[in-house]
Design a protein around this motif. Structure first.
Motif, PDB file in Angstrom:
ATOM      1  N   PHE A  44       6.329  58.819   4.837  1.00  0.00           N
ATOM      2  CA  PHE A  44       5.673  57.530   4.609  1.00  0.00           C
ATOM      3  C   PHE A  44       4.309  57.641   3.934  1.00  0.00           C
ATOM      4  O   PHE A  44       3.888  56.743   3.223  1.00  0.00           O
ATOM      5  CB  PHE A  44       5.472  56.786   5.936  1.00  0.00           C
ATOM      6  N   GLY A  45       3.586  58.709   4.181  1.00  0.00           N
ATOM      7  CA  GLY A  45       2.187  58.804   3.806  1.00  0.00           C
ATOM      8  C   GLY A  45       1.889  58.875   2.324  1.00  0.00           C
ATOM      9  O   GLY A  45       0.759  58.615   1.911  1.00  0.00           O
ATOM     10  N   MET A  46       2.857  59.219   1.510  1.00  0.00           N
ATOM     11  CA  MET A  46       2.601  59.340   0.076  1.00  0.00           C
ATOM     12  C   MET A  46       2.932  58.081  -0.707  1.00  0.00           C
ATOM     13  O   MET A  46       2.861  58.072  -1.932  1.00  0.00           O
ATOM     14  CB  MET A  46       3.370  60.535  -0.486  1.00  0.00           C
ATOM     15  N   GLN A  47       3.265  57.006  -0.034  1.00  0.00           N
ATOM     16  CA  GLN A  47       3.602  55.773  -0.751  1.00  0.00           C
ATOM     17  C   GLN A  47       2.474  55.262  -1.647  1.00  0.00           C
ATOM     18  O   GLN A  47       2.749  54.758  -2.738  1.00  0.00           O
ATOM     19  CB  GLN A  47       4.078  54.696   0.222  1.00  0.00           C
ATOM     20  N   VAL A  98      15.177  61.035  14.743  1.00  0.00           N
ATOM     21  CA  VAL A  98      14.354  62.203  15.088  1.00  0.00           C
ATOM     22  C   VAL A  98      13.635  61.948  16.410  1.00  0.00           C
ATOM     23  O   VAL A  98      13.621  62.798  17.297  1.00  0.00           O
ATOM     24  CB  VAL A  98      13.365  62.522  13.951  1.00  0.00           C
ATOM     25  N   ALA A  99      13.043  60.765  16.567  1.00  0.00           N
ATOM     26  CA  ALA A  99      12.320  60.435  17.803  1.00  0.00           C
ATOM     27  C   ALA A  99      13.261  60.344  18.995  1.00  0.00           C
ATOM     28  O   ALA A  99      12.856  60.620  20.127  1.00  0.00           O
ATOM     29  CB  ALA A  99      11.557  59.124  17.635  1.00  0.00           C
ATOM     30  N   ARG A 100      14.497  59.969  18.757  1.00  0.00           N
ATOM     31  CA  ARG A 100      15.490  59.864  19.833  1.00  0.00           C
ATOM     32  C   ARG A 100      15.951  61.251  20.311  1.00  0.00           C
ATOM     33  O   ARG A 100      16.445  61.403  21.420  1.00  0.00           O
ATOM     34  CB  ARG A 100      16.688  59.062  19.331  1.00  0.00           C
ATOM     35  N   SER A 101      15.737  62.263  19.491  1.00  0.00           N
ATOM     36  CA  SER A 101      16.186  63.619  19.822  1.00  0.00           C
ATOM     37  C   SER A 101      15.276  64.248  20.872  1.00  0.00           C
ATOM     38  O   SER A 101      14.296  63.645  21.301  1.00  0.00           O
ATOM     39  CB  SER A 101      16.188  64.481  18.557  1.00  0.00           C
ATOM     40  N   GLY A 102      15.556  65.472  21.219  1.00  0.00           N
ATOM     41  CA  GLY A 102      14.763  66.193  22.208  1.00  0.00           C
ATOM     42  C   GLY A 102      13.315  66.379  21.811  1.00  0.00           C
ATOM     43  O   GLY A 102      12.442  66.538  22.653  1.00  0.00           O
ATOM     44  N   GLY A 103      13.011  66.341  20.520  1.00  0.00           N
ATOM     45  CA  GLY A 103      11.645  66.513  20.054  1.00  0.00           C
ATOM     46  C   GLY A 103      10.801  65.263  20.183  1.00  0.00           C
ATOM     47  O   GLY A 103       9.579  65.325  20.122  1.00  0.00           O
ATOM     48  N   ALA A 139      14.213  55.277   5.745  1.00  0.00           N
ATOM     49  CA  ALA A 139      13.217  56.191   6.311  1.00  0.00           C
ATOM     50  C   ALA A 139      13.007  55.909   7.797  1.00  0.00           C
ATOM     51  O   ALA A 139      12.839  56.832   8.598  1.00  0.00           O
ATOM     52  CB  ALA A 139      11.900  56.074   5.552  1.00  0.00           C
ATOM     53  N   THR A 140      13.030  54.647   8.164  1.00  0.00           N
ATOM     54  CA  THR A 140      12.875  54.281   9.575  1.00  0.00           C
ATOM     55  C   THR A 140      14.061  54.753  10.394  1.00  0.00           C
ATOM     56  O   THR A 140      13.894  55.249  11.519  1.00  0.00           O
ATOM     57  CB  THR A 140      12.687  52.755   9.702  1.00  0.00           C
TER      58      THR A 140
END
Length: 189
Positions: free
Chosen positions: A98-101, A80-85, A73-74
C-alpha cells in the motif's frame, strides 16, 4: 437487486484469497513465536510473499506488478492477518503493498523505474518511522509543527541529539485555518 452494487467476490478474487491462505499457512505458529521471541523480521515469510508475486499487487504491470486494486490488496492482507502470523505477518508486507501508491500515482517516471520493480521482487523493502525526542511511537505526543507565515511555511523541529536528525511536527492546515494537531487527551509540557 437489479442495477445495485454486488459485494460478491469474483473468481479471481476468490483465487487470491485461497492462494494467499495456502502460502501463509506454510508458516506455522512455531515460526511466528520464534520470530516474535527473538524480535526478528520474518524474512523467510517476506521472501515467500515476494517470490509469489504478491508484493506487486497494486504496482502497475509495466513495472512488473499486477496492477490490481485496493480490494485485491485488502483480500491479500486479510488472509495474511488471518494466518498464524496475524498482524506481525501483515505488518511485514503492508507498506510494500500500500505504501508506494503516492509514487505510483504522482512519482516521476525515473522514480517509478528505480523503485517499483525492486518492490515487486522484494529487493526493496518499504518502511517508515514516526518519532521524535519525548514521543517515541506515541504520535499524539509529537510536537514539531508547520505554520503558514505570509506566503511561506515555517517549520519548528525538535532536535534528537544527532546533528543531522530533525523531525517535523504534524500539522493540519487549510485555507483560513491553522492549528497544530495534538491529542486533546494528554496535556503537553
Amino acid at each position: 437487486m437489479p442495477g445495485g452494487m454486488s459485494f460478491e467476490l469474483t473468481d479471481d478474487q476468490e483465487l487470491i484469497r485461497k492462494s494467499v491462505a495456502e502460502l501463509a499457512g506454510k508458516f506455522d505458529d512455531q515460526y511466528w513465536m520464534t520470530k516474535d521471541q527473538a524480535h526478528e523480521f520474518p524474512q523467510e515469510f517476506y521472501d515467500a510473499i515476494a517470490k509469489g508475486g504478491w508484493l506487486g499487487m497494486t504496482i502497475p504491470e509495466e513495472y512488473g506488478g499486477h496492477g490490481l486494486g485496493i480490494t485485491e490488496a485488502t483480500l491479500l492482507l486479510e488472509e495474511v492477518a488471518r494466518s498464524g502470523g496475524a498482524m506481525n505477518a501483515a505488518s511485514a508486507i503492508h507498506l510494500s503493498i500500500f505504501g508506494m501508491q503516492p509514487v505510483v500515482k504522482h512519482g516521476s517516471d525515473e522514480l517509478k523505474a528505480r523503485t517499483l520493480p525492486r518492490i515487486v521482487n522484494g529487493d526493496l523493502h518499504v518502511c517508515f518511522g514516526v518519532t521524535e525526542p519525548g514521543a517515541g511511537l506515541d504520535t499524539s505526543r509529537i510536537t514539531t509543527f508547520a505554520k503558514r507565515e505570509a506566503t511561506t511555511t515555517a517549520s519548528t523541529a525538535a532536535r534528537s541529539g544527532s546533528p543531522r536528525r530533525w523531525s517535523r511536527r504534524r500539522s493540519c492546515c487549510s485555507p483560513g485555518r491553522r492549528r497544530t494537531t495534538r491529542s486533546p487527551r494528554r496535556p503537553t509540557a
